[in-house]
Write a protein that holds these residues in place. Structure first.
Motif, PDB file in Angstrom:
ATOM      1  N   VAL A 101      11.019 -42.656  -3.065  1.00 15.93           N
ATOM      2  CA  VAL A 101      11.555 -42.153  -1.802  1.00 15.93           C
ATOM      3  C   VAL A 101      10.425 -41.730  -0.864  1.00 15.93           C
ATOM      4  N   VAL A 102       9.431 -41.008  -1.417  1.00 18.59           N
ATOM      5  CA  VAL A 102       8.293 -40.578  -0.602  1.00 18.59           C
ATOM      6  C   VAL A 102       7.514 -41.789  -0.094  1.00 18.59           C
ATOM      7  N   ALA A 103       7.332 -42.804  -0.962  1.00 18.63           N
ATOM      8  CA  ALA A 103       6.588 -43.997  -0.551  1.00 18.63           C
ATOM      9  C   ALA A 103       7.313 -44.723   0.580  1.00 18.63           C
ATOM     10  N   ALA A 104       8.626 -44.804   0.483  1.00 19.58           N
ATOM     11  CA  ALA A 104       9.386 -45.455   1.556  1.00 19.58           C
ATOM     12  C   ALA A 104       9.255 -44.688   2.868  1.00 19.58           C
ATOM     13  N   ALA A 105       9.315 -43.359   2.794  1.00 19.51           N
ATOM     14  CA  ALA A 105       9.190 -42.547   4.007  1.00 19.51           C
ATOM     15  C   ALA A 105       7.796 -42.692   4.617  1.00 19.51           C
ATOM     16  N   VAL A 106       6.767 -42.669   3.774  1.00 17.52           N
ATOM     17  CA  VAL A 106       5.404 -42.807   4.283  1.00 17.52           C
ATOM     18  C   VAL A 106       5.176 -44.206   4.844  1.00 17.52           C
ATOM     19  N   GLY A 107       5.737 -45.223   4.189  1.00 22.64           N
ATOM     20  CA  GLY A 107       5.606 -46.586   4.700  1.00 22.64           C
ATOM     21  C   GLY A 107       6.244 -46.752   6.067  1.00 22.64           C
ATOM     22  N   GLU A 108       7.426 -46.170   6.256  1.00 27.16           N
ATOM     23  CA  GLU A 108       8.085 -46.247   7.558  1.00 27.16           C
ATOM     24  C   GLU A 108       7.282 -45.495   8.617  1.00 27.16           C
ATOM     25  N   ALA A 109       6.735 -44.330   8.238  1.00 30.64           N
ATOM     26  CA  ALA A 109       5.929 -43.555   9.186  1.00 30.64           C
ATOM     27  C   ALA A 109       4.670 -44.320   9.588  1.00 30.64           C
ATOM     28  N   SER A 110       4.013 -44.965   8.618  1.00 34.02           N
ATOM     29  CA  SER A 110       2.786 -45.707   8.942  1.00 34.02           C
ATOM     30  C   SER A 110       3.095 -46.882   9.868  1.00 34.02           C
ATOM     31  N   TYR A 111       4.285 -47.515   9.713  1.00 32.07           N
ATOM     32  CA  TYR A 111       4.642 -48.597  10.635  1.00 32.07           C
ATOM     33  C   TYR A 111       4.917 -48.052  12.035  1.00 32.07           C
ATOM     34  N   ARG A 112       5.608 -46.926  12.119  1.00 32.96           N
ATOM     35  CA  ARG A 112       5.933 -46.365  13.430  1.00 32.96           C
ATOM     36  C   ARG A 112       4.668 -45.921  14.174  1.00 32.96           C
ATOM     37  N   HIS A 113       3.624 -45.596  13.434  1.00 30.11           N
ATOM     38  CA  HIS A 113       2.361 -45.203  14.077  1.00 30.11           C
ATOM     39  C   HIS A 113       1.524 -46.421  14.463  1.00 30.11           C
ATOM     40  N   GLY A 159      -3.087 -47.780  17.594  1.00 26.24           N
ATOM     41  CA  GLY A 159      -2.406 -46.732  16.849  1.00 26.24           C
ATOM     42  C   GLY A 159      -2.393 -47.039  15.365  1.00 26.24           C
ATOM     43  N   ARG A 160      -2.554 -45.999  14.541  1.00 25.23           N
ATOM     44  CA  ARG A 160      -2.569 -46.183  13.088  1.00 25.23           C
ATOM     45  C   ARG A 160      -2.263 -44.843  12.428  1.00 25.23           C
ATOM     46  N   GLY A 161      -2.319 -44.843  11.098  1.00 22.79           N
ATOM     47  CA  GLY A 161      -2.142 -43.614  10.344  1.00 22.79           C
ATOM     48  C   GLY A 161      -0.862 -43.609   9.542  1.00 22.79           C
ATOM     49  N   ALA A 162      -0.890 -42.929   8.391  1.00 15.29           N
ATOM     50  CA  ALA A 162       0.291 -42.781   7.551  1.00 15.29           C
ATOM     51  C   ALA A 162       0.882 -41.387   7.751  1.00 15.29           C
ATOM     52  N   LEU A 163       0.293 -40.390   7.129  1.00 13.77           N
ATOM     53  CA  LEU A 163       0.767 -39.024   7.332  1.00 13.77           C
ATOM     54  C   LEU A 163       0.312 -38.498   8.693  1.00 13.77           C
ATOM     55  N   ALA A 164      -0.939 -38.750   9.046  1.00 19.05           N
ATOM     56  CA  ALA A 164      -1.450 -38.354  10.355  1.00 19.05           C
ATOM     57  C   ALA A 164      -1.276 -39.510  11.337  1.00 19.05           C
ATOM     58  N   ARG A 165      -0.861 -39.200  12.555  1.00 15.62           N
ATOM     59  CA  ARG A 165      -0.749 -40.210  13.604  1.00 15.62           C
ATOM     60  C   ARG A 165      -2.035 -40.175  14.426  1.00 15.62           C
ATOM     61  N   ILE A 166      -2.716 -41.320  14.501  1.00 12.46           N
ATOM     62  CA  ILE A 166      -4.013 -41.398  15.170  1.00 12.46           C
ATOM     63  C   ILE A 166      -3.942 -42.461  16.250  1.00 12.46           C
ATOM     64  N   ARG A 167      -4.333 -42.089  17.450  1.00 14.66           N
ATOM     65  CA  ARG A 167      -4.411 -43.056  18.558  1.00 14.66           C
ATOM     66  C   ARG A 167      -5.848 -43.077  19.061  1.00 14.66           C
ATOM     67  N   THR A 168      -6.462 -44.253  18.999  1.00 14.01           N
ATOM     68  CA  THR A 168      -7.844 -44.440  19.430  1.00 14.01           C
ATOM     69  C   THR A 168      -7.862 -45.243  20.715  1.00 14.01           C
ATOM     70  N   VAL A 169      -8.591 -44.745  21.713  1.00 17.62           N
ATOM     71  CA  VAL A 169      -8.731 -45.427  22.999  1.00 17.62           C
ATOM     72  C   VAL A 169     -10.216 -45.738  23.186  1.00 17.62           C
ATOM     73  N   LEU A 170     -10.528 -47.013  23.372  1.00 15.40           N
ATOM     74  CA  LEU A 170     -11.914 -47.469  23.469  1.00 15.40           C
ATOM     75  C   LEU A 170     -12.114 -48.291  24.723  1.00 15.40           C
ATOM     76  N   GLU A 171     -13.179 -47.995  25.481  1.00 13.37           N
ATOM     77  CA  GLU A 171     -13.520 -48.801  26.646  1.00 13.37           C
ATOM     78  C   GLU A 171     -13.816 -50.231  26.216  1.00 13.37           C
ATOM     79  N   THR A 172     -13.267 -51.194  26.933  1.00 14.29           N
ATOM     80  CA  THR A 172     -13.557 -52.582  26.587  1.00 14.29           C
ATOM     81  C   THR A 172     -15.030 -52.922  26.842  1.00 14.29           C
ATOM     82  N   ASP A 173     -15.684 -52.219  27.769  1.00 15.55           N
ATOM     83  CA  ASP A 173     -17.117 -52.442  27.987  1.00 15.55           C
ATOM     84  C   ASP A 173     -17.937 -52.038  26.768  1.00 15.55           C
TER      85      ASP A 173
END
Length: 508
Positions: free
Chosen positions: A404-416, A429-443
């Motif tokens: 059950v925990v694995a299913a919940a974490v898997g769904e959370a990692s997809y939503r992130h 965007g990425r992350g399982a338990l933590a939601r991480i958003r990285t913004v990088l200049e294309t230059d």
């Protein structure tokens, strides 16, 4: 005093004479444990060496502590900062002013008592830094301001062609704008401290230390342990559990809040001299400077507990600074973190816009990745239950919980999971338990890596990695369709993949 900004090159200067008090005290503090151990060992064997050992143990740290002040000199010229040190092996460190990337100030409690600060000048080359420990606080501030201003002046030289008349002098520069305050401490943010698990490292260290030395404590023996257990057993088990839980939570709240106050006391983030300037600390104060021209992006992190109460953390991704990642905000409201991040990026909505979802195949990959990990644990638990003859009911209960925990974490990692292009910034965007958003200049993207595992090839997915010199040196877009990955890379850096696309389009 540092050389006057208006008259560089007037000769070498020493560090503050108060360093003669700082280093011996630090040396004695570092030597006290081995000295005490040595004296205890000698006292148990022969006392006749005490008159010789004791003065040597005190005088040696004092002498070694005084040597850095006697042998360290520095000077500031029109184009360079130079530091000379050493007794037998003389070392001269030189940094051109146009290579200065950061000027950080730090002051421990002892530094502050003596009115001193440590200056660290970063040049962006292999994390090497020129360190001056210690200058008077006023001199350290003046040196920092001078270095940052001269860096800007050196970076804009006036070129004159051979044989041509010198151009007219440029008009006097307009006054520099006042520092712009981006964020300052708000003590209502203390509510986020218990939901940030960074202090668990300190707690784990304390528990580890106690476990190492606990057996040697005079109050810890079999009789004491037996008496304590009998006393606890005299109460109702439920009451004991409640008391221990409440006590543990109260201790955690006190530890986390105290750590937050110590680390983020007087926190202030300002923009000045083309840099981001961060000041913080209660006992040890730190003043960190990150050149904005070197900032290539930001990273917004929302750990699971912090996200529940609407909190987040913000870090910058920069080139030429130590570790490449600098946390510029404490745990704070997510709205504050996103607004400050967008000001730093000068790109609105980069941290709030919706991301492009990666589809059902990526969702299945996220689920299976977590379920396989759960199955591994279940297999190990089943083998242990068979070996130790444990009831299989416990194994079945553990299996249900883990799945059950694995299913919940898997769904959370997809939503992130997701990606986007926000102007000239790549968002991942990425992350399982933590939601991480990285913004990088294309230059700041210097290349792309597309990888596919055997399973990814079968379902047409790939991992797209943008390589960069900033932060962790890569930004990963996981489990995206191969054609989408190539198109994203081509749009982010037009022309970089032209040869690849042309060769891919040619028939075999």
């Amino acid at each position: 005093m540092i050389p006057s900004p208006g008259s560089p090159g007037e000769g070498w200067s020493r560090l503050s004479p108060r360093k003669l008090l700082l280093d011996p005290v630090k040396a004695v503090g570092q030597a006290v444990v081995p000295v005490v151990v040595a004296l205890v060992g000698i006292s148990q064997s022969d006392m006749k060496y005490w008159p010789l050992i004791f003065p040597l143990a005190v005088l040696a740290p004092l002498l070694l502590g005084a040597l850095p002040w006697l042998t360290t000199h520095y000077r500031l010229s029109d184009t360079q900062i130079q530091v000379r040190s050493g007794v037998l092996n003389k070392t001269t460190s030189t940094a051109p002013l146009d290579r200065v990337r950061s000027v950080d100030l730090e002051a421990s409690l002892l530094h502050r008592i003596l009115g001193l600060q440590k200056v660290q000048v970063g040049t962006g080359v292999d994390d090497d830094r020129i360190t001056l420990d210690a200058l008077a606080a006023a001199d350290a501030q003046a040196l920092r301001t001078t270095l940052l201003r001269r860096r800007a002046a050196v970076e804009q030289p006036v070129e004159v062609a051979d044989g041509a008349e010198p151009a007219a002098a440029p008009p006097p520069a307009s006054p520099e704008p006042a520092p712009a305050v981006l964020a300052r401490i708000d003590w209502s943010w203390l509510r986020f401290a218990p939901f940030s698990l960074a202090r668990l490292v300190l707690l784990a260290g304390a528990v580890g230390l106690l476990s190492q030395v606990g057996d040697n404590l005079p109050i810890w023996n079999e009789e004491t342990a037996t008496s304590a257990w009998e006393w606890i057993a005299g109460f109702a088990l439920a009451a004991v559990v409640v008391v221990l839980t409440v006590g543990g939570l109260a201790a955690w709240v006190a530890l986390s809040v105290a750590g937050y106050v110590v680390q983020w006391w007087n926190f202030l983030l300002v923009r000045e001299h083309g840099s981001l300037h961060l000041t913080t600390g209660l006992f040890t104060t730190r003043s960190i400077t990150v050149e904005e021209a070197r900032v290539r992006g930001v990273e917004l992190t929302e750990p699971v507990l912090l996200r529940i109460v609407g909190g987040a953390e913000l870090s910058t991704l920069a080139t030429g600074v130590e570790n490449g990642v600098t946390q510029v905000l404490p745990p704070c409201p997510r709205g504050v973190a996103t607004s400050v991040g967008e000001v730093v990026l000068e790109q609105p909505e980069a941290l709030t816009q919706d991301l492009v979802a990666h589809g059902p195949k990526a969702r299945r990959r996220a689920w299976f990745r977590q379920l396989f990990s759960a199955v591994d644990v279940i297999v190990v638990a089943a083998a242990a239950a068979w070996w130790f003859d444990v009831s299989w009911v416990w194994v079945a209960a553990l299996a249900v919980v883990l799945l059950v925990v694995a299913a919940a974490v898997g769904e959370a990692s997809y939503r992130h999971l997701g990606h986007a292009l926000a102007g000239d910034h790549l968002v991942a965007g990425r992350g399982a338990l933590a939601r991480i958003r990285t913004v990088l200049e294309t230059d700041g993207i210097i290349g792309w890596v597309v990888t596919q595992s055997w399973w990814q090839r079968r379902i047409g997915l790939a991992d797209l990695t943008a390589t960069t010199a900033a932060g962790a040196e890569s930004v990963l877009v996981r489990d995206v369709r191969l054609d989408v990955a190539v198109a994203l890379a081509d749009r982010a850096t037009p022309g970089l993949l032209t040869d690849f696309l042309r060769s891919d389009a040619e028939p075999a």
